[in-house]
Design a protein around this motif. Structure first.
Motif, PDB file in Angstrom:
ATOM      1  N   TRP A  41       0.838  -1.201   0.000  1.00  0.00           N
ATOM      2  CA  TRP A  41       0.000   0.000   0.000  1.00  0.00           C
ATOM      3  C   TRP A  41       0.869   1.245   0.000  1.00  0.00           C
ATOM      4  O   TRP A  41       1.882   1.329   0.699  1.00  0.00           O
ATOM      5  CB  TRP A  41      -0.910  -0.039   1.221  1.00  0.00           C
ATOM      6  N   THR A  45      -5.115   7.257  -0.361  1.00  0.00           N
ATOM      7  CA  THR A  45      -6.459   6.742  -0.587  1.00  0.00           C
ATOM      8  C   THR A  45      -7.049   7.322  -1.868  1.00  0.00           C
ATOM      9  O   THR A  45      -6.663   8.413  -2.312  1.00  0.00           O
ATOM     10  CB  THR A  45      -7.391   7.076   0.585  1.00  0.00           C
ATOM     11  N   PHE A  49     -11.138   1.830  -5.771  1.00  0.00           N
ATOM     12  CA  PHE A  49      -9.941   1.032  -6.009  1.00  0.00           C
ATOM     13  C   PHE A  49      -9.874   0.616  -7.479  1.00  0.00           C
ATOM     14  O   PHE A  49     -10.828   0.073  -8.031  1.00  0.00           O
ATOM     15  CB  PHE A  49      -9.953  -0.211  -5.123  1.00  0.00           C
ATOM     16  N   LEU A  68      -5.515   2.621  -1.706  1.00  0.00           N
ATOM     17  CA  LEU A  68      -6.701   1.941  -1.187  1.00  0.00           C
ATOM     18  C   LEU A  68      -7.845   2.918  -0.975  1.00  0.00           C
ATOM     19  O   LEU A  68      -7.618   4.134  -0.867  1.00  0.00           O
ATOM     20  CB  LEU A  68      -6.374   1.249   0.139  1.00  0.00           C
ATOM     21  N   GLU A  69      -9.056   2.396  -0.907  1.00  0.00           N
ATOM     22  CA  GLU A  69     -10.216   3.226  -0.600  1.00  0.00           C
ATOM     23  C   GLU A  69     -10.242   3.557   0.894  1.00  0.00           C
ATOM     24  O   GLU A  69      -9.671   2.834   1.713  1.00  0.00           O
ATOM     25  CB  GLU A  69     -11.502   2.490  -0.983  1.00  0.00           C
ATOM     26  N   ASP A  72     -11.430   0.704   2.877  1.00  0.00           N
ATOM     27  CA  ASP A  72     -10.379  -0.298   3.054  1.00  0.00           C
ATOM     28  C   ASP A  72      -9.504   0.039   4.252  1.00  0.00           C
ATOM     29  O   ASP A  72      -9.218  -0.805   5.101  1.00  0.00           O
ATOM     30  CB  ASP A  72      -9.488  -0.372   1.805  1.00  0.00           C
ATOM     31  N   TYR A  76      -9.683  -2.563   7.144  1.00  0.00           N
ATOM     32  CA  TYR A  76      -8.512  -3.452   7.077  1.00  0.00           C
ATOM     33  C   TYR A  76      -7.382  -2.993   7.993  1.00  0.00           C
ATOM     34  O   TYR A  76      -6.856  -3.772   8.785  1.00  0.00           O
ATOM     35  CB  TYR A  76      -8.032  -3.540   5.630  1.00  0.00           C
ATOM     36  N   GLY A 105     -13.350  -6.401   5.639  1.00  0.00           N
ATOM     37  CA  GLY A 105     -12.440  -5.475   4.974  1.00  0.00           C
ATOM     38  C   GLY A 105     -11.027  -6.015   4.903  1.00  0.00           C
ATOM     39  O   GLY A 105     -10.312  -5.807   3.903  1.00  0.00           O
ATOM     40  N   ARG A 108     -10.959  -8.506   2.133  1.00  0.00           N
ATOM     41  CA  ARG A 108     -11.108  -7.822   0.856  1.00  0.00           C
ATOM     42  C   ARG A 108      -9.790  -7.214   0.390  1.00  0.00           C
ATOM     43  O   ARG A 108      -9.411  -7.339  -0.784  1.00  0.00           O
ATOM     44  CB  ARG A 108     -12.179  -6.728   0.970  1.00  0.00           C
ATOM     45  N   VAL A 109      -9.063  -6.558   1.293  1.00  0.00           N
ATOM     46  CA  VAL A 109      -7.800  -5.939   0.907  1.00  0.00           C
ATOM     47  C   VAL A 109      -6.766  -7.000   0.568  1.00  0.00           C
ATOM     48  O   VAL A 109      -5.981  -6.838  -0.384  1.00  0.00           O
ATOM     49  CB  VAL A 109      -7.298  -4.993   2.018  1.00  0.00           C
ATOM     50  N   ARG A 112      -7.521  -8.004  -2.854  1.00  0.00           N
ATOM     51  CA  ARG A 112      -7.120  -6.963  -3.804  1.00  0.00           C
ATOM     52  C   ARG A 112      -5.607  -6.966  -4.018  1.00  0.00           C
ATOM     53  O   ARG A 112      -5.132  -6.788  -5.141  1.00  0.00           O
ATOM     54  CB  ARG A 112      -7.604  -5.599  -3.313  1.00  0.00           C
TER      55      ARG A 112
END
Length: 456
Positions: A41, A45, A49, A68-69, A72, A76, A105, A108-109, A112
């Motif tokens: 990362w 932000t 994404f 990242l959003e 996120d 996360y 989250g 999800r990250v 991603r």
């Protein structure tokens, strides 16, 4: 090994301004040994994404970062990583927060990250995933067809089985680690805790050579305590910034002995207990009050997490109370600074300090202890007071003064012992620690882990 692909939560470029953490320096040193990429990362932000990768190359290190959003980051990073896993793995179940949104989250990250990095991985690359932010990443990579050798290194403690059981998805999370070929820990204690959980809660079967088998997967467990770039840090202690910082500290000390603590502002570092131990010393040894002072450097971190806001408020109040109770017109017992400093400056401060205070309540390793040792003048070294609950105690215990950071009495006694320690004993203790810091440096750490990965 062909290329090394390192994946971590955050990426720190070598030319990044400001002080860098020990892990960042260690990973940069490892990447310089191979062609490779450091992926993670960016710290930035975006609204949505996209998986767009930003490449950068500096000082022999190629970095690849993604934005990242906000959601996120909240779920996360601020959520599952730092409000659930970090406190739990540091034995603070009283402040660990368990929210399904955080766990969602987090996964999800990791997915991603896997989607984005897979196209960068070539068939002969070796992949090395770092730390608790990315436990399930290896499993996500396997699901996307990655057949490379993949290792994982945990830089924080692995908690005992009964503590980990408080995490709702502990079994699922631990099972994902069997997607890796090698899993590394800083100490035997952390490895033993992982093995105990895997055997008793998951039904993993142990084979000879610290190998665990579960659901057709075999994972090799290794102990590889991380070190510092010792040669580089010794050189930094003689640099111009270090000499200037050393001179500045000695002048400002006006003949008094300096104690130094350098810690990220975090409840696991034992800063409140350190201040209370020092206060106990000031109370028990009034004749020593004006002979010593404490410089506590504590750069803030994770400021959006409430528990970190509380520790900052607590320390500011405690430092103010101690200074108000014991200070005089020409002396202040605590200098409390909330900012970071470059490594050269820190090296000079370490060298000027008669005592290095490294007293976390629980720590995977703690490289500040090793940096303090490396910065010392061999002819007149300082004394390291080290928590027995830091991973570094397993390596430096023969030379450091070990303390229980929960005991203000032990802290007070250790400070007095260090202040009065004869030169010959200080030299002997320092020599024992320096031998380890030199032999088991960051290159040794990297080689020990990657050798285990290559042997799979």
């Amino acid at each position: 090994m062909n290329r090394l692909i390192i994946i971590s939560n955050r990426v720190s470029a070598p030319n990044q301004s400001g002080a860098q953490g020990g892990l960042a320096v260690a990973l940069q040193a490892a990447l310089r040994e191979y062609r490779g990429i450091w992926f993670g990362w960016s710290g930035e932000t975006v609204e949505s994404f996209t998986g767009s990768i930003n490449f950068n190359r500096a000082e022999g290190v190629t970095t690849a970062t993604v934005d990242l959003e906000e959601q996120d980051v909240d779920e996360y990073y601020n959520g599952y990583a730092n409000r659930t896993l970090w406190p739990l793995f540091h034995y603070r179940i009283d402040i660990a927060e368990y929210e399904r949104g955080f766990a969602g989250g987090y996964q999800r990250v990791n997915d991603r990250f896997a989607d984005t990095v897979v196209p960068l991985i070539e068939p002969d690359d070796t992949v090395w995933v770092q730390d608790y932010h990315l436990f399930p990443l290896g499993d996500a990579l396997r699901q996307r067809g990655c057949r490379n050798k993949i290792g994982f290194f945990l830089h924080i403690p692995w908690p005992p089985r009964r503590l980990l059981a408080t995490l709702p998805e502990a079994a699922t999370l631990t099972r994902t680690l069997f997607a890796y070929d090698v899993v590394g820990f800083h100490t035997e204690e952390w490895l033993d805790s992982f093995r105990d959980y895997a055997r008793n809660e998951l039904g993993a079967v142990e084979e000879e050579g610290d190998v665990l088998c579960l659901d057709g997967r075999r994972v090799k467990l290794v102990v590889a305590p991380i070190g510092i770039d010792t040669a580089e840090f010794v050189a930094a202690a003689s640099s111009v910034p270090a000499r200037l910082a050393f001179r500045q500290m000695r002048q400002s000390a006006t003949g008094r002995d300096l104690m130094v603590g350098v810690d990220r502002l975090d409840y696991s570092k034992g800063l409140e207990e350190r201040f209370l131990g020092y206060e106990r010393f000031l109370n028990e040894y009034p004749e020593e009050r004006k002979e010593v002072f404490l410089l506590q450097i504590a750069p803030p971190s994770r400021g959006s997490v409430e528990s970190y806001q509380r520790i900052r408020t607590t320390l500011e109040g405690l430092a103010g109370r101690i200074n108000g109770a014991y200070a005089d017109v020409d002396w202040v017992p605590i200098r409390y600074v909330n900012q970071g400093y470059p490594r050269g400056v820190l090296a000079g401060i370490y060298r000027a300090a008669k005592i290095g205070l490294v007293t976390p309540l629980r720590d995977g390793m703690n490289l500040v202890a090793k940096e303090y040792v490396a910065a010392q003048d061999p002819a007149n070294p300082g004394v390291l007071i080290l928590s027995r609950f830091a991973g570094a105690a397993a390596q430096l215990g023969k030379g450091a003064v070990l303390v229980n950071p929960y005991s203000a009495e032990e802290m007070s006694d250790a400070i007095m012992l260090a202040l009065k320690m004869p030169l010959e004993e200080r030299q002997q203790r320092w020599q024992a620690m320096m031998e380890n810091v030199t032999a088991e440096d960051v290159l040794w750490w990297r080689q020990r882990f990657t050798d285990a990965l290559e042997e799979v």
